[in-house]
Design a protein around this motif. Structure first.
Motif, mmCIF file in Angstrom:
data_model
loop_
_atom_site.group_PDB
_atom_site.id
_atom_site.type_symbol
_atom_site.label_atom_id
_atom_site.label_comp_id
_atom_site.label_asym_id
_atom_site.label_seq_id
_atom_site.Cartn_x
_atom_site.Cartn_y
_atom_site.Cartn_z
ATOM 1 N N LYS A 46 0.835 -1.213 0.000
ATOM 2 C CA LYS A 46 0.000 0.000 0.000
ATOM 3 C C LYS A 46 0.871 1.266 0.000
ATOM 4 N N ILE A 47 2.188 1.083 0.090
ATOM 5 C CA ILE A 47 3.084 2.224 0.249
ATOM 6 C C ILE A 47 3.576 2.694 -1.126
ATOM 7 N N CYS A 48 3.296 3.934 -1.440
ATOM 8 C CA CYS A 48 3.646 4.469 -2.756
ATOM 9 C C CYS A 48 5.161 4.425 -2.972
ATOM 10 N N THR A 49 5.557 4.086 -4.180
ATOM 11 C CA THR A 49 6.994 3.980 -4.472
ATOM 12 C C THR A 49 7.613 5.326 -4.796
ATOM 13 N N HIS A 50 6.842 6.391 -4.693
ATOM 14 C CA HIS A 50 7.432 7.715 -4.871
ATOM 15 C C HIS A 50 8.112 8.133 -3.573
ATOM 16 N N VAL A 51 7.363 8.720 -2.628
ATOM 17 C CA VAL A 51 7.985 9.034 -1.343
ATOM 18 C C VAL A 51 7.245 8.405 -0.166
ATOM 19 N N GLY A 52 6.448 7.371 -0.446
ATOM 20 C CA GLY A 52 5.958 6.550 0.656
ATOM 21 C C GLY A 52 4.609 6.905 1.256
ATOM 22 N N CYS A 53 3.779 7.668 0.567
ATOM 23 C CA CYS A 53 2.433 7.922 1.106
ATOM 24 C C CYS A 53 1.598 6.638 0.998
ATOM 25 N N PRO A 54 0.606 6.482 1.872
ATOM 26 C CA PRO A 54 -0.280 5.323 1.728
ATOM 27 C C PRO A 54 -1.271 5.555 0.592
ATOM 28 N N ILE A 55 -1.378 4.583 -0.264
ATOM 29 C CA ILE A 55 -2.297 4.702 -1.407
ATOM 30 C C ILE A 55 -3.709 4.357 -0.933
ATOM 31 N N SER A 56 -4.682 5.101 -1.419
ATOM 32 C CA SER A 56 -6.011 4.847 -0.847
ATOM 33 C C SER A 56 -7.158 4.966 -1.843
ATOM 34 N N LEU A 57 -6.885 5.397 -3.057
ATOM 35 C CA LEU A 57 -8.001 5.617 -3.984
ATOM 36 C C LEU A 57 -7.986 4.557 -5.084
ATOM 37 N N TYR A 58 -9.115 3.894 -5.225
ATOM 38 C CA TYR A 58 -9.192 2.805 -6.207
ATOM 39 C C TYR A 58 -10.334 3.074 -7.186
ATOM 40 N N GLU A 59 -10.004 2.889 -8.458
ATOM 41 C CA GLU A 59 -11.014 3.110 -9.487
ATOM 42 C C GLU A 59 -11.430 1.738 -10.025
ATOM 43 N N ALA B 119 0.207 -15.285 2.874
ATOM 44 C CA ALA B 119 1.322 -14.962 1.976
ATOM 45 C C ALA B 119 2.043 -16.244 1.594
ATOM 46 N N SER B 120 2.468 -16.339 0.346
ATOM 47 C CA SER B 120 3.240 -17.508 -0.083
ATOM 48 C C SER B 120 4.726 -17.290 0.169
ATOM 49 N N GLN B 121 5.106 -16.030 0.320
ATOM 50 C CA GLN B 121 6.505 -15.651 0.576
ATOM 51 C C GLN B 121 6.494 -14.171 0.992
ATOM 52 N N GLY B 122 7.643 -13.671 1.396
ATOM 53 C CA GLY B 122 7.718 -12.243 1.711
ATOM 54 C C GLY B 122 7.770 -11.433 0.420
ATOM 55 N N PHE B 123 7.800 -10.114 0.554
ATOM 56 C CA PHE B 123 7.983 -9.281 -0.644
ATOM 57 C C PHE B 123 9.341 -9.604 -1.263
ATOM 58 N N GLN B 124 9.390 -9.617 -2.569
ATOM 59 C CA GLN B 124 10.627 -9.961 -3.263
ATOM 60 C C GLN B 124 11.435 -8.734 -3.666
ATOM 61 N N GLU B 125 10.961 -7.578 -3.302
ATOM 62 C CA GLU B 125 11.689 -6.339 -3.595
ATOM 63 C C GLU B 125 11.358 -5.341 -2.492
ATOM 64 N N PRO B 126 12.166 -4.285 -2.350
ATOM 65 C CA PRO B 126 11.905 -3.328 -1.267
ATOM 66 C C PRO B 126 10.560 -2.649 -1.455
ATOM 67 N N VAL B 127 9.856 -2.449 -0.352
ATOM 68 C CA VAL B 127 8.614 -1.676 -0.428
ATOM 69 C C VAL B 127 8.950 -0.201 -0.217
ATOM 70 N N GLY B 128 8.044 0.646 -0.615
ATOM 71 C CA GLY B 128 8.198 2.076 -0.328
ATOM 72 C C GLY B 128 9.015 2.826 -1.362
ATOM 73 N N PRO B 129 9.517 3.993 -0.965
ATOM 74 C CA PRO B 129 10.128 4.920 -1.925
ATOM 75 C C PRO B 129 11.309 4.323 -2.669
ATOM 76 N N SER B 130 11.524 4.856 -3.851
ATOM 77 C CA SER B 130 12.664 4.438 -4.660
ATOM 78 C C SER B 130 13.936 4.937 -4.007
ATOM 79 N N TYR B 131 14.981 4.219 -4.092
ATOM 80 C CA TYR B 131 16.291 4.688 -3.659
ATOM 81 C C TYR B 131 17.328 3.951 -4.468
ATOM 82 N N TRP B 132 18.585 4.372 -4.324
ATOM 83 C CA TRP B 132 19.600 3.938 -5.273
ATOM 84 C C TRP B 132 19.971 2.466 -5.152
ATOM 85 N N GLU B 133 19.601 1.807 -4.043
ATOM 86 C CA GLU B 133 19.974 0.406 -3.927
ATOM 87 C C GLU B 133 18.931 -0.523 -4.547
#
Ligand code: FES
Length: 347
Positions: A271-284, A331-345
């Motif tokens: 639910k965490i936006c990959t921009h700067v981490g706001c919670p996403i809440s609007l669904y169309e 869950a079948s496994q944990g997240f396979q990539e970092p959640v939240g904002p983009s960063y250089w790693e």
């Protein structure tokens, strides 16, 4: 260029009256005779002024060192009483005071240097013509060289050395402040509480979710089993673990991996936006787009949560889910990539 001492002969009548030259209605009023300062005629006074300037630059250096020492030595929680200010943070007060003194002393040293030792011979500038001829330009260049020589920048080694020292040290204060941008995230965004077999808990009811609880077109928020709102660190943990589940018709899912990681059209995304981490809440419902309210990044949940609009740089991470033997979503496994904002790693 001219001054009272070198007015053209046809302009200076010697009785204070100035004639108008040719058709120029603005005669050069000239300048009063130049008065020498004490430091111009007394070498001892000049040396004293030099020491004053060097002293100010030296104080600036010490204040910068004091700033850096304060930053590391004074605890953030320490409070002191300061007259007129009351109770203030000792760290903030010390940082402000030392940096203020460092900058002030550089300025004061430069002003004192200019007032006492640099050449103060007035140099008026002709108003016409605006563009200087070649001779004037050469003259100005010579004057500039003479001015540089007069400033004794090359000769006053003590001032020069201390000034460079002060100017070189003061930016260190800014470098130290860069630390306050916060620690690097390291691997922390890779670590969430999601793991294989963890049941998915409805954020509203606190109960484990079954597939039948999620209707087509609905949006459900969830967190992993084991997290409790009573937990002191709940907010910190949910900031990375927050999940949203959407159900759509399986045939609407375009991305093959997304389909494999879903259960009968139920997809689970961070639910965490990959921009700067706001919670996403609007669904169309019609388009399966979710929108981040902070800067309007829009993700297409029917196509791997790709970014279709806005500043986010990455799709939302998907959590692979299944239904356990007990009939609850897990869950079948944990997240396979970092959640939240983009960063250089981020790969
Ligand atoms: S935090 Fe979501 S768009 Fe900026």
């Amino acid at each position: 260029m001219s001054s009272a001492n070198n007015l053209p002969a046809e302009q200076d009548h010697g009785d204070g009256e100035l004639a108008v030259k040719g058709d120029n209605p603005f005669a050069d009023p000239g300048l009063p005779p130049h008065e020498h300062r004490r430091t111009d005629i007394d070498e001892k006074a000049a040396n004293r002024a030099e020491r004053q300037v060097a002293f100010l630059f030296l104080i600036s250096m010490l204040a910068t060192i004091g700033f850096i020492v304060s930053y590391y030595a004074i605890p953030k929680s320490q409070i002191v009483y300061i007259f007129l200010l009351g109770r203030v943070s000792a760290l903030n007060f010390s940082l402000g005071l030392t940096l203020g003194v460092a900058l002030f002393c550089i300025g004061a040293g430069a002003v004192q240097w200019a007032r006492t030792l640099m050449s103060d011979v007035e140099t008026p500038q002709e108003r016409h013509p605006i563009e200087a001829d070649k001779e004037t330009r050469e003259f100005v260049f010579e004057e500039f060289k003479a001015g540089a020589k007069d400033s004794a920048f090359g000769r006053r080694k003590l001032i020069r050395t201390t000034m460079f020292g002060a100017l070189a040290l003061v930016p260190l204060a800014g470098v130290v402040l860069l630390r306050d941008l916060g620690p690097l995230p390291g691997k922390k965004l890779m670590e969430t509480n999601w793991a294989a077999g963890k049941r998915i808990i409805n954020h509203n009811t606190g109960e484990p979710l079954k597939p039948s609880d999620i209707q087509v077109g609905s949006l459900t928020f969830a967190y992993p089993e084991g997290l409790s709102e009573e937990d002191e660190q709940f907010q910190e943990k949910i900031a990375k673990d927050a999940l949203m589940l959407i159900r759509m018709r399986p045939e609407d899912i375009k991305d093959k991996t997304e389909l494999d990681w879903s259960y009968e059209g139920i997809v689970a995304y961070s639910k965490i936006c990959t921009h700067v981490g706001c919670p996403i809440s609007l669904y169309e419902q019609q388009t399966h787009h979710v929108l981040c309210p902070c800067h309007q990044s829009t993700f297409d949940l029917s196509d791997g949560a790709k970014v279709i609009f806005g500043p986010a740089g990455h799709p939302l991470p998907q959590l692979k889910i299944h239904v356990g033997d007990d009939g609850f979503l897990a869950a079948s496994q944990g997240f396979q990539e970092p959640v939240g904002p983009s960063y250089w790693e981020r790969p």
